[in-house]
Design a protein around this motif. Structure first.
Motif, PDB file in Angstrom:
ATOM      1  N   TYR A  53     -16.318  -1.823   6.215  1.00  0.00           N
ATOM      2  CA  TYR A  53     -15.468  -0.243   6.371  1.00  0.00           C
ATOM      3  C   TYR A  53     -13.964  -0.702   7.282  1.00  0.00           C
ATOM      4  O   TYR A  53     -13.169   0.216   6.174  1.00  0.00           O
ATOM      5  CB  TYR A  53     -16.355  -0.529   8.422  1.00  0.00           C
ATOM      6  N   LEU A  54     -13.377  -1.417   7.030  1.00  0.00           N
ATOM      7  CA  LEU A  54     -12.199  -1.764   6.658  1.00  0.00           C
ATOM      8  C   LEU A  54     -10.981  -1.602   5.604  1.00  0.00           C
ATOM      9  O   LEU A  54      -9.994  -1.090   5.969  1.00  0.00           O
ATOM     10  CB  LEU A  54     -11.550  -3.340   8.359  1.00  0.00           C
ATOM     11  N   MET A  55     -12.255  -2.162   5.009  1.00  0.00           N
ATOM     12  CA  MET A  55     -11.067  -2.583   3.698  1.00  0.00           C
ATOM     13  C   MET A  55     -11.782  -0.585   3.242  1.00  0.00           C
ATOM     14  O   MET A  55     -10.575  -0.185   2.458  1.00  0.00           O
ATOM     15  CB  MET A  55     -11.786  -3.008   2.510  1.00  0.00           C
ATOM     16  N   ALA A  56     -12.584   0.109   2.961  1.00  0.00           N
ATOM     17  CA  ALA A  56     -12.330   1.688   2.669  1.00  0.00           C
ATOM     18  C   ALA A  56     -11.646   2.221   3.644  1.00  0.00           C
ATOM     19  O   ALA A  56     -11.574   3.434   2.750  1.00  0.00           O
ATOM     20  CB  ALA A  56     -14.678   1.811   2.577  1.00  0.00           C
ATOM     21  N   LYS A  57     -11.824   2.052   4.924  1.00  0.00           N
ATOM     22  CA  LYS A  57     -11.340   3.143   5.334  1.00  0.00           C
ATOM     23  C   LYS A  57      -9.411   2.831   5.546  1.00  0.00           C
ATOM     24  O   LYS A  57      -8.825   4.110   5.382  1.00  0.00           O
ATOM     25  CB  LYS A  57     -12.077   3.435   6.725  1.00  0.00           C
ATOM     26  N   VAL A  58      -9.323   1.807   6.103  1.00  0.00           N
ATOM     27  CA  VAL A  58      -8.038   1.574   6.274  1.00  0.00           C
ATOM     28  C   VAL A  58      -7.033   0.509   5.179  1.00  0.00           C
ATOM     29  O   VAL A  58      -6.264   1.573   4.521  1.00  0.00           O
ATOM     30  CB  VAL A  58      -7.530   0.345   7.545  1.00  0.00           C
ATOM     31  N   ALA A  59      -7.629  -0.930   5.132  1.00  0.00           N
ATOM     32  CA  ALA A  59      -6.709  -1.231   3.546  1.00  0.00           C
ATOM     33  C   ALA A  59      -6.563  -0.302   2.114  1.00  0.00           C
ATOM     34  O   ALA A  59      -6.109   0.134   1.706  1.00  0.00           O
ATOM     35  CB  ALA A  59      -7.172  -2.685   3.637  1.00  0.00           C
ATOM     36  N   ILE A  60      -7.246  -0.392   1.514  1.00  0.00           N
ATOM     37  CA  ILE A  60      -7.899   0.281   0.274  1.00  0.00           C
ATOM     38  C   ILE A  60      -7.202   2.106   0.213  1.00  0.00           C
ATOM     39  O   ILE A  60      -6.176   2.189  -0.803  1.00  0.00           O
ATOM     40  CB  ILE A  60      -9.108   0.206  -0.346  1.00  0.00           C
ATOM     41  N   PRO A  61      -7.339   2.801   1.468  1.00  0.00           N
ATOM     42  CA  PRO A  61      -6.318   3.973   1.009  1.00  0.00           C
ATOM     43  C   PRO A  61      -5.049   3.787   1.382  1.00  0.00           C
ATOM     44  O   PRO A  61      -4.775   3.833   0.806  1.00  0.00           O
ATOM     45  CB  PRO A  61      -7.246   4.904   2.275  1.00  0.00           C
ATOM     46  N   ARG A  62      -4.669   2.888   2.208  1.00  0.00           N
ATOM     47  CA  ARG A  62      -3.269   2.457   2.980  1.00  0.00           C
ATOM     48  C   ARG A  62      -2.667   2.344   1.116  1.00  0.00           C
ATOM     49  O   ARG A  62      -1.607   2.645   1.120  1.00  0.00           O
ATOM     50  CB  ARG A  62      -3.242   1.719   4.041  1.00  0.00           C
ATOM     51  N   ILE A  63      -3.145   1.233   0.687  1.00  0.00           N
ATOM     52  CA  ILE A  63      -2.201   0.411  -0.984  1.00  0.00           C
ATOM     53  C   ILE A  63      -2.437   1.965  -1.271  1.00  0.00           C
ATOM     54  O   ILE A  63      -1.448   1.078  -2.530  1.00  0.00           O
ATOM     55  CB  ILE A  63      -2.906  -1.015  -0.829  1.00  0.00           C
ATOM     56  N   GLY A  64      -3.659   2.102  -1.895  1.00  0.00           N
ATOM     57  CA  GLY A  64      -3.566   2.696  -2.863  1.00  0.00           C
ATOM     58  C   GLY A  64      -2.491   3.511  -2.856  1.00  0.00           C
ATOM     59  O   GLY A  64      -2.311   3.985  -3.556  1.00  0.00           O
ATOM     60  N   GLY A  65      -2.238   4.481  -1.548  1.00  0.00           N
ATOM     61  CA  GLY A  65      -1.566   5.505  -1.469  1.00  0.00           C
ATOM     62  C   GLY A  65      -0.159   4.941  -1.878  1.00  0.00           C
ATOM     63  O   GLY A  65       0.807   5.325  -2.110  1.00  0.00           O
ATOM     64  N   ILE A  66       0.581   3.581  -1.626  1.00  0.00           N
ATOM     65  CA  ILE A  66       1.863   3.004  -1.005  1.00  0.00           C
ATOM     66  C   ILE A  66       1.879   3.284  -2.697  1.00  0.00           C
ATOM     67  O   ILE A  66       3.417   3.479  -3.024  1.00  0.00           O
ATOM     68  CB  ILE A  66       1.648   1.526  -0.305  1.00  0.00           C
ATOM     69  N   LEU A  67       1.179   2.602  -3.156  1.00  0.00           N
ATOM     70  CA  LEU A  67       1.386   2.826  -4.933  1.00  0.00           C
ATOM     71  C   LEU A  67       0.924   3.975  -5.652  1.00  0.00           C
ATOM     72  O   LEU A  67       2.130   4.184  -7.026  1.00  0.00           O
ATOM     73  CB  LEU A  67      -0.251   1.607  -5.296  1.00  0.00           C
ATOM     74  N   GLU A  68       0.191   5.133  -5.006  1.00  0.00           N
ATOM     75  CA  GLU A  68       0.600   6.259  -5.475  1.00  0.00           C
ATOM     76  C   GLU A  68       1.638   6.670  -5.360  1.00  0.00           C
ATOM     77  O   GLU A  68       2.285   7.264  -6.260  1.00  0.00           O
ATOM     78  CB  GLU A  68      -0.724   7.112  -4.875  1.00  0.00           C
ATOM     79  N   GLY A  69       2.276   6.509  -4.663  1.00  0.00           N
ATOM     80  CA  GLY A  69       3.693   7.189  -3.541  1.00  0.00           C
ATOM     81  C   GLY A  69       4.695   6.457  -4.143  1.00  0.00           C
ATOM     82  O   GLY A  69       5.252   7.291  -5.071  1.00  0.00           O
ATOM     83  N   ARG A  70       4.821   5.381  -4.928  1.00  0.00           N
ATOM     84  CA  ARG A  70       5.806   4.837  -5.624  1.00  0.00           C
ATOM     85  C   ARG A  70       5.279   5.147  -7.002  1.00  0.00           C
ATOM     86  O   ARG A  70       6.832   5.013  -7.386  1.00  0.00           O
ATOM     87  CB  ARG A  70       5.645   3.089  -5.663  1.00  0.00           C
ATOM     88  N   ARG A  71       4.043   5.489  -8.408  1.00  0.00           N
ATOM     89  CA  ARG A  71       4.426   5.935  -9.429  1.00  0.00           C
ATOM     90  C   ARG A  71       4.977   7.360  -9.254  1.00  0.00           C
ATOM     91  O   ARG A  71       5.280   7.535  -9.981  1.00  0.00           O
ATOM     92  CB  ARG A  71       2.460   5.866  -9.747  1.00  0.00           C
ATOM     93  N   ASP A  72       4.668   7.894  -8.161  1.00  0.00           N
ATOM     94  CA  ASP A  72       4.861   9.569  -7.945  1.00  0.00           C
ATOM     95  C   ASP A  72       6.352   9.740  -8.128  1.00  0.00           C
ATOM     96  O   ASP A  72       7.555  10.508  -8.313  1.00  0.00           O
ATOM     97  CB  ASP A  72       4.629  10.050  -6.702  1.00  0.00           C
TER      98      ASP A  72
END
Lengths: 194, 249
Positions: A53-72
């Protein structure tokens, strides 16, 4: 020996025959102790679901968002760099064009100026030449006039001189007409001889 | 008992709980499962709190872990395998952090108990079965029928494929369990040598130097094993999930 054997083989059985709990637990290799399985499975299920739950709801979206944001951000920066490069290239091309135009204009201005100066000089030359030629012609005509006048006066002078000479030589009054005719004859003779 | 290499795997009840005659006590194992969740979550969530465009050390480590697992999954199971990313990532983090907690002296290693590793392996295989059957219906059984095999050999091959499929959870769980168990027993045995020889006078102390160096080297090896087994478990999970996504050989 026969008396000792049961004691060695069954250390968890006390003398009164009841089974002692603690030594029995030590006897079983802990990972294969099935009495702990239910507890481990339950707590594993609870903790793993919690972690999921913690990974799917918090950690993964957050890290994914950071990486996505950096790529953008990197892509946007590259786009902007590309755009700025294009702009600078355009500016350079415009500059080159303006420079070429200015050069062309400067050379045409120079040409025009040169042409103008040349034609002006030519015109002046022509004018000067014309005025010179006029003056020359004037001078020539004046010379001719003076010459004619002089030539015309030569006869008169020669007549007067001849008259004076005749008067002083022979003390005879010769009419002016005769002297004139004589002089004219002489001149005509000289002109014919010449 | 202090030098007993098996003692470290002993389950101790911290809070006794019993429901319907079944023992659900909160044990040292449960405590370290909780610590595993806390450690993994703290590492990944606290380090990315700043959401830095330019990552710090911890954020960089969290990002690298994320990208490492994501890349492993994408390479093994394709981009449609990314739907399982939270599961694979949680599994990897759980095993990695549990193994690393186990590297502390006196700490309990959750993954050194076969029931835990078996639960993970069964979860993976059940996920493969349910998803494969849901997505491909009977097409999922093409997994057991490789194409291009002569029809005479086919029955044997199918039997072999089914057996290999069924042995997957067993090999998956035993690999992790045995690695952690053996590593920790070896460390404990060598440590016992050091203590035993060290208490046997001057010559004994000289003799204890060798196992002491062996422990240092083994500790390094165990850290490698802790990370490597988490990776191996995750990679095999990805490969099995790939079978669920693309059953045709």
């Amino acid at each position: 020996m026969a008396v000792d054997q049961p004691v060695e083989g069954e250390p968890f059985v006390t003398t009164d025959g009841t089974i002692h709990e603690t030594p029995a637990e030590h006897k079983v290799f802990p990972p294969f102790d099935a009495t702990t399985y239910a507890s481990q499975l339950l707590w594993f299920a609870i903790t793993f679901v919690l972690l999921y739950y913690l990974m799917a709801k918090v950690a993964i979206p957050r890290i994914g968002g950071i990486l996505e944001g950096r790529r953008d951000r990197i892509a946007a920066d590259l786009d902007q760099a590309e755009r700025l490069k294009g702009e600078s290239e355009d500016a350079e091309a415009a500059y080159e064009k303006a420079l070429a135009e200015a050069r062309g204009r400067a050379s045409s201005i120079a040409d025009t100026a040169r042409e103008g100066a040349k034609s002006k000089a030519e015109a002046q030359r022509v004018e000067v030449e014309a005025s010179l030629a006029g003056k020359l012609a004037d001078a020539e005509s004046r010379i001719a006039e003076i010459k004619n006048q002089a030539l015309a006066e030569v006869g008169t002078i020669a007549g007067e001189a001849a008259d004076a000479v005749v008067n002083s030589l022979i003390e005879a009054n010769v009419s002016a007409e005769e002297v004139k005719e004589a002089v004219a004859d002489v001149i005509a003779a000289r002109n014919a001889n010449a | 008992m202090a030098t007993d290499p098996i003692h470290q795997f002993q389950i101790q009840k911290l809070i006794p709980i019993e429901v319907g005659g079944v023992d659900f006590s909160f044990t040292n194992s449960a405590l370290f499962m909780v610590l595993t969740v806390v450690g993994a979550s703290a590492f990944l969530i606290l380090s990315t709190r700043g959401r830095g465009l330019v990552p710090g050390r911890w954020q960089s480590a969290a990002e690298m872990t994320y990208e490492f697992v994501a890349q492993t999954l994408r390479e093994s199971a394709g981009s449609d395998g990314m739907r399982f990313f939270p599961f694979v990532f949680s599994l990897f983090m759980f095993i990695l952090v549990a193994n690393l907690w186990g590297m502390f002296p006196y700490f309990f290693t959750v993954t050194s108990h076969i029931i835990v590793t078996a639960a993970m392996a069964v979860a993976v295989i059940l996920l493969v079965l349910f998803y494969g059957l849901k997505k491909h219906k009977f097409g999922f059984f093409k997994l057991f029928v490789p194409s291009g095999v002569p029809s005479v050999l086919l029955p044997f091959i199918v039997v072999l494929e089914v057996l290999s499929f069924l042995s997957r959870p067993i090999s998956l769980s035993i690999r992790l369990f045995a690695n952690m168990l053996a590593g920790h027993i070896t460390l404990k045995v060598f440590a016992g040598f050091v203590v035993g020889l060290g208490s046997a006078g001057f010559v004994g102390i000289l003799g204890a130097i060798l196992p002491l160096f062996a422990i240092v080297a083994l500790t390094a090896l165990e850290f490698l094993v802790a990370a490597l087994q988490a990776y191996v478990f995750a990679v095999l999970t990805c490969l099995y999930l790939n079978d669920a996504l693309h059953p045709g050989h």
